[in-house]
Design an enzyme around this catalytic site. Structure first.
Site, PDB file in Angstrom:
ATOM      1  N   GLY A 124      22.092  69.004 -15.046  1.00 24.97           N
ATOM      2  CA  GLY A 124      22.447  68.049 -14.014  1.00 24.97           C
ATOM      3  C   GLY A 124      22.909  68.607 -12.687  1.00 24.97           C
ATOM      4  O   GLY A 124      23.018  67.866 -11.708  1.00 24.97           O
ATOM      5  N   GLU A 184      22.241  73.035 -20.213  1.00 20.66           N
ATOM      6  CA  GLU A 184      20.811  72.709 -20.180  1.00 20.66           C
ATOM      7  C   GLU A 184      20.316  72.517 -18.748  1.00 20.66           C
ATOM      8  O   GLU A 184      19.838  71.444 -18.390  1.00 20.66           O
ATOM      9  CB  GLU A 184      20.571  71.416 -20.977  1.00 20.66           C
ATOM     10  N   PRO A 185      20.421  73.544 -17.902  1.00 21.80           N
ATOM     11  CA  PRO A 185      20.016  73.367 -16.509  1.00 21.80           C
ATOM     12  C   PRO A 185      18.500  73.290 -16.368  1.00 21.80           C
ATOM     13  O   PRO A 185      17.768  74.003 -17.048  1.00 21.80           O
ATOM     14  CB  PRO A 185      20.538  74.642 -15.839  1.00 21.80           C
ATOM     15  N   GLY A 186      18.037  72.413 -15.511  1.00 23.77           N
ATOM     16  CA  GLY A 186      16.606  72.322 -15.234  1.00 23.77           C
ATOM     17  C   GLY A 186      16.350  72.498 -13.750  1.00 23.77           C
ATOM     18  O   GLY A 186      15.932  73.551 -13.279  1.00 23.77           O
ATOM     19  N   TYR A 198      11.710  57.765  -6.594  1.00 26.28           N
ATOM     20  CA  TYR A 198      13.149  57.714  -6.302  1.00 26.28           C
ATOM     21  C   TYR A 198      13.453  57.622  -4.808  1.00 26.28           C
ATOM     22  O   TYR A 198      14.620  57.668  -4.430  1.00 26.28           O
ATOM     23  CB  TYR A 198      13.858  58.984  -6.806  1.00 26.28           C
ATOM     24  N   CYS A 242      -4.460  54.727  -3.557  1.00 25.27           N
ATOM     25  CA  CYS A 242      -4.488  53.334  -3.125  1.00 25.27           C
ATOM     26  C   CYS A 242      -3.238  52.592  -3.574  1.00 25.27           C
ATOM     27  O   CYS A 242      -3.291  51.728  -4.456  1.00 25.27           O
ATOM     28  CB  CYS A 242      -5.750  52.663  -3.642  1.00 25.27           C
ATOM     29  N   GLU A 243      -2.112  52.981  -3.016  1.00 23.20           N
ATOM     30  CA  GLU A 243      -0.808  52.350  -3.247  1.00 23.20           C
ATOM     31  C   GLU A 243      -0.009  52.575  -1.966  1.00 23.20           C
ATOM     32  O   GLU A 243       0.004  53.689  -1.451  1.00 23.20           O
ATOM     33  CB  GLU A 243      -0.031  53.057  -4.372  1.00 23.20           C
ATOM     34  N   TYR A 278      10.369  68.859 -11.665  1.00 23.67           N
ATOM     35  CA  TYR A 278       9.913  67.470 -11.690  1.00 23.67           C
ATOM     36  C   TYR A 278       8.790  67.244 -10.671  1.00 23.67           C
ATOM     37  O   TYR A 278       8.687  66.183 -10.071  1.00 23.67           O
ATOM     38  CB  TYR A 278      11.098  66.505 -11.475  1.00 23.67           C
TER      39      TYR A 278
HETATM   40  C1  LIG Z   1      16.666  66.210 -17.922  1.00 25.44           C
HETATM   41  C2  LIG Z   1      17.691  66.763 -18.807  1.00 25.44           C
HETATM   42  C3  LIG Z   1      18.329  67.967 -18.494  1.00 25.44           C
HETATM   43  C4  LIG Z   1      18.079  68.727 -17.214  1.00 25.44           C
HETATM   44  O1  LIG Z   1      18.598  68.064 -16.106  1.00 25.44           O
HETATM   45  P1  LIG Z   1      18.627  68.782 -14.671  1.00 25.44           P
HETATM   46  O2  LIG Z   1      19.223  67.761 -13.797  1.00 25.44           O
HETATM   47  O3  LIG Z   1      17.231  69.096 -14.318  1.00 25.44           O
HETATM   48  O4  LIG Z   1      19.471  69.988 -14.795  1.00 25.44           O
HETATM   49  C5  LIG Z   1      19.224  68.486 -19.399  1.00 25.44           C
HETATM   50  N1  LIG Z   1      19.510  67.852 -20.557  1.00 25.44           N
HETATM   51  C6  LIG Z   1      18.915  66.680 -20.889  1.00 25.44           C
HETATM   52  C7  LIG Z   1      19.263  66.036 -22.171  1.00 25.44           C
HETATM   53  C8  LIG Z   1      17.998  66.092 -20.034  1.00 25.44           C
HETATM   54  O5  LIG Z   1      17.440  64.939 -20.346  1.00 25.44           O
END
Ligand SMILES: *Cc1c(COP(=O)(O)O)cnc(C)c1O
Length: 424
Positions: free
Chosen positions: A239, A273-275, A316, A342-343, A371
């Site tokens: 997050g 869990e960084p993304g 978003y 076409c949107e 993403y």
């Molecule tokens: C999407 C997600 C993440 C990653 O979120 P980021 O905002 O990209 O860091 C981590 N854990 C869970 C369960 C998620 O659904």
């Protein structure tokens, strides 16, 4: 900090000119910088060096095999949300012992696959899921290690579509339900409740929501200890936000220090869990200007990338910085950057002040590494873009550009069926 910089007015991905990559691979083109990726991973990882921890990169942010492989080699684990992501993570060589599995709708086959692989933990999101995992584990003569995902009812102050830790969201269990679930887990023979998990949302730009969620987890941790349920893993989810425009999210270091202080007295392994924070500014999407048009009120720049390639602006209303690949001195004009789909929601930027561009110019859309490609589709029968990874002066094609045949290949068998039916 990322390695997309201008040299002599030309945008470079590390040591390779973006224009050169376009010559070789075409547009629209996703370009990832491997050095940025590893830099971000280590900046994040080292922020937690004072505490026992495991980084499980969130695969859904960018699941390209090469990206996963690079992160795996650097030591990252994986947070997965589907059997498909398990398949990718294992393929990329990420050890099952570093994989955690989140998501509200795990199917029977997906649970079997994860048990077979012997992943570290299931992040369980409902009592029925807990019962299902127990039954499947029993059938397979295994014991599933589980965390229960708590919904801490914390407002992450982000876009409603990406906030997940509020009561109204579908994710996790409320504290009373979670307590029931832990007590149930104690009585079940094939689950081992050793973890506690939450994930409150994405693109968070302050520490407070994280610390509020952690505070609630700690209270609960103590309550569970009293019940004889010793928690070994505490998963705070992902997050942490990034800078798309003018946001100033905390540095991972600040998050690490705050969490470290808060966890001092607890003997747990922290999972994160960084993304987005790892992958977001690791990638750009490059597109070519097709047409310019004015309608008296608006100036449109029509490009060859669209919402099927990068849906965040449409979905978003997200801001992505856009700049010409070749930076000449040009006057600024206010434009909408739009795609061919076409949107009316097919836009990449609205009312944006950009240097005046011409047909054939290349534009870079920044912060597209998370993403971006993973949310892409073939809408309007547009083959998906290619993905390239650059490291220093080297570049490799990390995913081929799709061709027309990819649009129909899975439908061919249906076609023969229709032909046969029409004969009767
Ligand atoms: C999407 C997600 C993440 C990653 O979120 P980021 O905002 O990209 O860091 C981590 N854990 C869970 C369960 C998620 O659904």
């Amino acid at each position: 900090m990322h390695y997309f910089q201008y040299k002599n007015d030309q945008l470079y991905a590390e040591d390779v000119s973006v224009a050169l990559l376009v010559q070789e691979y075409g547009t629209p083109l996703y370009i990832y910088s491997a050095s940025t990726l590893t830099r971000h991973y280590h900046a994040f990882e080292s922020a937690f060096s004072d505490i026992k921890h495991l980084i499980c990169y969130s695969v859904k942010a960018n699941s390209n095999l090469s990206v996963l492989k690079i992160l795996g080699q650097e030591g990252s684990g994986a947070d997965i949300v589907s059997g498909g992501e398990l398949f990718r993570a294992l393929r990329a060589g990420i050890p099952a012992k570093k994989i955690v599995y989140s998501g509200v709708g795990k199917e029977v086959s997906e649970i079997q696959e994860a048990l077979l692989a012997d992943i570290l933990l299931f992040n369980v999101e409902s009592i029925q899921e807990l019962e299902r995992i127990n039954t499947i584990a029993q059938d397979m003569d295994k014991v599933a290690r589980v965390s229960l995902r708590i919904n801490p009812d914390v407002d992450p102050k982000t876009h409603p579509y990406i906030s997940t830790g509020l009561k109204e969201n579908k994710f996790g269990l409320s504290r009373p339900e979670a307590l029931k679930a832990y007590k149930l887990a104690q009585t079940l023979t094939h689950v081992d409740p050793i973890g506690m998990d939450c994930h409150i949302g994405s693109q968070l730009t302050s520490l407070e929501p994280f610390m509020e969620a952690l505070g609630r987890l700690k209270e609960f941790y103590t309550e569970l200890q009293g019940l004889g349920i010793p928690i070994q893993y505490l998963d705070l989810g992902g997050g942490l936000g990034i800078t798309y425009n003018e946001e100033e999210p905390p540095h991972p270091k600040e998050l690490g220090e705050a969490i470290g202080t808060s966890l001092q007295d607890l003997d747990v392994t922290l999972i994160l869990e960084p993304g987005r924070v790892i992958a977001g500014n690791t990638g750009i999407l490059v597109t070519e200007v097709q047409y310019l048009k004015e309608n008296g009120e608006k100036n449109f720049v029509i490009v060859d990338a669209a919402m099927n390639d990068l849906v965040r602006p449409s979905l978003y209303g997200s801001y992505h910085r856009i700049a010409p690949v070749c930076q000449k001195n040009r006057e600024e004009v206010v434009v909408d950057v739009v795609g061919p789909i076409c949107e009316s929601s097919d836009f990449l930027a609205k009312d944006r002040s950009l240097p005046r561009v011409a047909q054939g110019d290349l534009l870079a859309i920044f912060s597209a590494g998370a993403y971006g490609f993973t949310m892409s589709s073939q809408y309007n029968s547009r083959p998906r873009a290619a993905e390239v990874i650059v490291q220093g002066a080297h570049h490799i094609l990390a995913r081929k550009r799709e061709v027309y045949n990819d649009l129909t290949v899975l439908e061919e068998s249906g076609l023969t069926l229709v032909t046969e039916m029409s004969k009767d």
